[in-house]
Design a protein around this motif. Structure first.
Motif, PDB file in Angstrom:
ATOM      1  N   ALA A   1       0.842  -1.203   0.000  1.00  0.00           N
ATOM      2  CA  ALA A   1       0.000   0.000   0.000  1.00  0.00           C
ATOM      3  C   ALA A   1       0.874   1.249   0.000  1.00  0.00           C
ATOM      4  CB  ALA A   1      -0.937  -0.001   1.214  1.00  0.00           C
ATOM      5  N   ARG A   2       1.948   1.221   0.777  1.00  0.00           N
ATOM      6  CA  ARG A   2       2.865   2.368   0.809  1.00  0.00           C
ATOM      7  C   ARG A   2       3.632   2.514  -0.507  1.00  0.00           C
ATOM      8  NH1 ARG A   2       1.941   0.902   5.908  1.00  0.00           N
ATOM      9  NH2 ARG A   2       2.032   2.461   7.550  1.00  0.00           N
ATOM     10  N   ILE A   3       3.957   1.395  -1.143  1.00  0.00           N
ATOM     11  CA  ILE A   3       4.608   1.464  -2.460  1.00  0.00           C
ATOM     12  C   ILE A   3       3.666   2.145  -3.452  1.00  0.00           C
ATOM     13  CG2 ILE A   3       5.440   0.102  -4.427  1.00  0.00           C
ATOM     14  CD1 ILE A   3       6.412  -1.980  -2.289  1.00  0.00           C
ATOM     15  N   GLN A   4       2.396   1.751  -3.446  1.00  0.00           N
ATOM     16  CA  GLN A   4       1.401   2.362  -4.337  1.00  0.00           C
ATOM     17  C   GLN A   4       1.254   3.852  -4.065  1.00  0.00           C
ATOM     18  OE1 GLN A   4      -0.521   1.233  -6.938  1.00  0.00           O
ATOM     19  NE2 GLN A   4       0.749  -0.597  -6.902  1.00  0.00           N
ATOM     20  N   ALA A   5       1.354   4.236  -2.790  1.00  0.00           N
ATOM     21  CA  ALA A   5       1.215   5.644  -2.410  1.00  0.00           C
ATOM     22  C   ALA A   5       2.504   6.427  -2.667  1.00  0.00           C
ATOM     23  CB  ALA A   5       0.830   5.748  -0.933  1.00  0.00           C
ATOM     24  N   GLY A   6       3.580   5.714  -2.995  1.00  0.00           N
ATOM     25  CA  GLY A   6       4.856   6.377  -3.245  1.00  0.00           C
ATOM     26  C   GLY A   6       5.605   6.752  -1.978  1.00  0.00           C
ATOM     27  N   THR A   7       5.268   6.096  -0.865  1.00  0.00           N
ATOM     28  CA  THR A   7       5.905   6.435   0.406  1.00  0.00           C
ATOM     29  C   THR A   7       6.829   5.340   0.933  1.00  0.00           C
ATOM     30  OG1 THR A   7       3.990   5.611   1.636  1.00  0.00           O
ATOM     31  CG2 THR A   7       4.013   7.967   1.067  1.00  0.00           C
ATOM     32  N   PHE A   8       7.111   4.339   0.113  1.00  0.00           N
ATOM     33  CA  PHE A   8       8.029   3.260   0.475  1.00  0.00           C
ATOM     34  C   PHE A   8       8.795   2.877  -0.779  1.00  0.00           C
ATOM     35  CE2 PHE A   8       9.361  -1.043   1.615  1.00  0.00           C
ATOM     36  CZ  PHE A   8       9.712  -0.886   2.942  1.00  0.00           C
TER      37      PHE A   8
ATOM     38  N   GLN B   1      16.661   1.280   4.712  1.00  0.00           N
ATOM     39  CA  GLN B   1      17.246   1.944   5.876  1.00  0.00           C
ATOM     40  C   GLN B   1      17.018   3.453   5.805  1.00  0.00           C
ATOM     41  OE1 GLN B   1      21.297   0.521   5.771  1.00  0.00           O
ATOM     42  NE2 GLN B   1      20.843  -1.066   7.276  1.00  0.00           N
ATOM     43  N   ALA B   2      17.172   4.038   4.623  1.00  0.00           N
ATOM     44  CA  ALA B   2      16.928   5.475   4.461  1.00  0.00           C
ATOM     45  C   ALA B   2      15.467   5.795   4.753  1.00  0.00           C
ATOM     46  CB  ALA B   2      17.312   5.933   3.060  1.00  0.00           C
ATOM     47  N   TRP B   3      14.552   4.952   4.292  1.00  0.00           N
ATOM     48  CA  TRP B   3      13.127   5.142   4.567  1.00  0.00           C
ATOM     49  C   TRP B   3      12.885   5.092   6.074  1.00  0.00           C
ATOM     50  CZ3 TRP B   3       9.702   1.947   7.100  1.00  0.00           C
ATOM     51  CH2 TRP B   3       8.374   2.356   7.090  1.00  0.00           C
ATOM     52  N   SER B   4      13.467   4.100   6.734  1.00  0.00           N
ATOM     53  CA  SER B   4      13.299   3.938   8.171  1.00  0.00           C
ATOM     54  C   SER B   4      13.833   5.162   8.919  1.00  0.00           C
ATOM     55  CB  SER B   4      14.029   2.676   8.639  1.00  0.00           C
ATOM     56  OG  SER B   4      13.890   2.492  10.017  1.00  0.00           O
ATOM     57  N   GLU B   5      14.997   5.635   8.535  1.00  0.00           N
ATOM     58  CA  GLU B   5      15.584   6.815   9.176  1.00  0.00           C
ATOM     59  C   GLU B   5      14.717   8.051   8.960  1.00  0.00           C
ATOM     60  OE1 GLU B   5      19.553   6.910   7.609  1.00  0.00           O
ATOM     61  OE2 GLU B   5      20.109   5.084   8.699  1.00  0.00           O
ATOM     62  N   SER B   6      14.103   8.165   7.780  1.00  0.00           N
ATOM     63  CA  SER B   6      13.230   9.321   7.530  1.00  0.00           C
ATOM     64  C   SER B   6      11.967   9.247   8.386  1.00  0.00           C
ATOM     65  CB  SER B   6      12.876   9.430   6.043  1.00  0.00           C
ATOM     66  OG  SER B   6      11.960   8.429   5.652  1.00  0.00           O
ATOM     67  N   GLN B   7      11.476   8.028   8.637  1.00  0.00           N
ATOM     68  CA  GLN B   7      10.311   7.865   9.502  1.00  0.00           C
ATOM     69  C   GLN B   7      10.651   8.283  10.926  1.00  0.00           C
ATOM     70  OE1 GLN B   7       7.151   6.812   8.125  1.00  0.00           O
ATOM     71  NE2 GLN B   7       8.505   7.436   6.481  1.00  0.00           N
ATOM     72  N   ILE B   8      11.814   7.883  11.397  1.00  0.00           N
ATOM     73  CA  ILE B   8      12.260   8.254  12.738  1.00  0.00           C
ATOM     74  C   ILE B   8      12.427   9.771  12.825  1.00  0.00           C
ATOM     75  CG2 ILE B   8      14.166   8.095  14.387  1.00  0.00           C
ATOM     76  CD1 ILE B   8      14.527   5.170  13.291  1.00  0.00           C
TER      77      ILE B   8
ATOM     78  N   ARG C   1      10.558  12.630  15.252  1.00  0.00           N
ATOM     79  CA  ARG C   1      11.363  13.473  16.159  1.00  0.00           C
ATOM     80  C   ARG C   1      11.108  14.947  15.895  1.00  0.00           C
ATOM     81  NH1 ARG C   1      12.614   9.408  19.271  1.00  0.00           N
ATOM     82  NH2 ARG C   1      14.284   8.066  18.570  1.00  0.00           N
ATOM     83  N   ASN C   2      10.887  15.315  14.621  1.00  0.00           N
ATOM     84  CA  ASN C   2      10.690  16.721  14.259  1.00  0.00           C
ATOM     85  C   ASN C   2       9.297  17.235  14.559  1.00  0.00           C
ATOM     86  OD1 ASN C   2      13.321  16.856  13.349  1.00  0.00           O
ATOM     87  ND2 ASN C   2      12.779  16.362  11.240  1.00  0.00           N
ATOM     88  N   THR C   3       8.320  16.357  14.664  1.00  0.00           N
ATOM     89  CA  THR C   3       6.937  16.808  14.860  1.00  0.00           C
ATOM     90  C   THR C   3       6.492  16.688  16.316  1.00  0.00           C
ATOM     91  OG1 THR C   3       6.067  14.611  14.314  1.00  0.00           O
ATOM     92  CG2 THR C   3       6.258  16.214  12.515  1.00  0.00           C
ATOM     93  N   THR C   4       7.324  16.130  17.172  1.00  0.00           N
ATOM     94  CA  THR C   4       6.969  15.963  18.568  1.00  0.00           C
ATOM     95  C   THR C   4       7.272  17.241  19.341  1.00  0.00           C
ATOM     96  OG1 THR C   4       7.491  13.607  18.410  1.00  0.00           O
ATOM     97  CG2 THR C   4       7.305  14.537  20.613  1.00  0.00           C
TER      98      THR C   4
END
Length: 52
Positions: free
Chosen positions: A11-18, A36-43, A47-50
């Motif tokens: 689903a994320r691949i279809q949405a262009g977010t994975f 790994q880059a995707w995972s780091e961007s999620q982290i 961190r930036n929105t908290t």
């Protein structure tokens, strides 16, 4: 590695977010550095929105 279900990943691949998989014969796989880059961007996004 990412804790997502197969349907969640696709689903994320279809949405262009994975990252998109690469085909290896009858199977698909992902480039580890891209995941790994995707995972780091999620982290980083959490961190930036908290607010504290």
């Amino acid at each position: 590695m990412v804790g997502l279900s197969r349907s969640g990943i696709y689903a994320r691949i279809q949405a262009g977010t994975f990252p998109s998989p690469i085909k290896m014969g009858h199977s698909s796989g992902w480039i580890e550095a891209e995941v790994q880059a995707w995972s780091e961007s999620q982290i980083a996004g959490t961190r930036n929105t908290t607010s504290r």
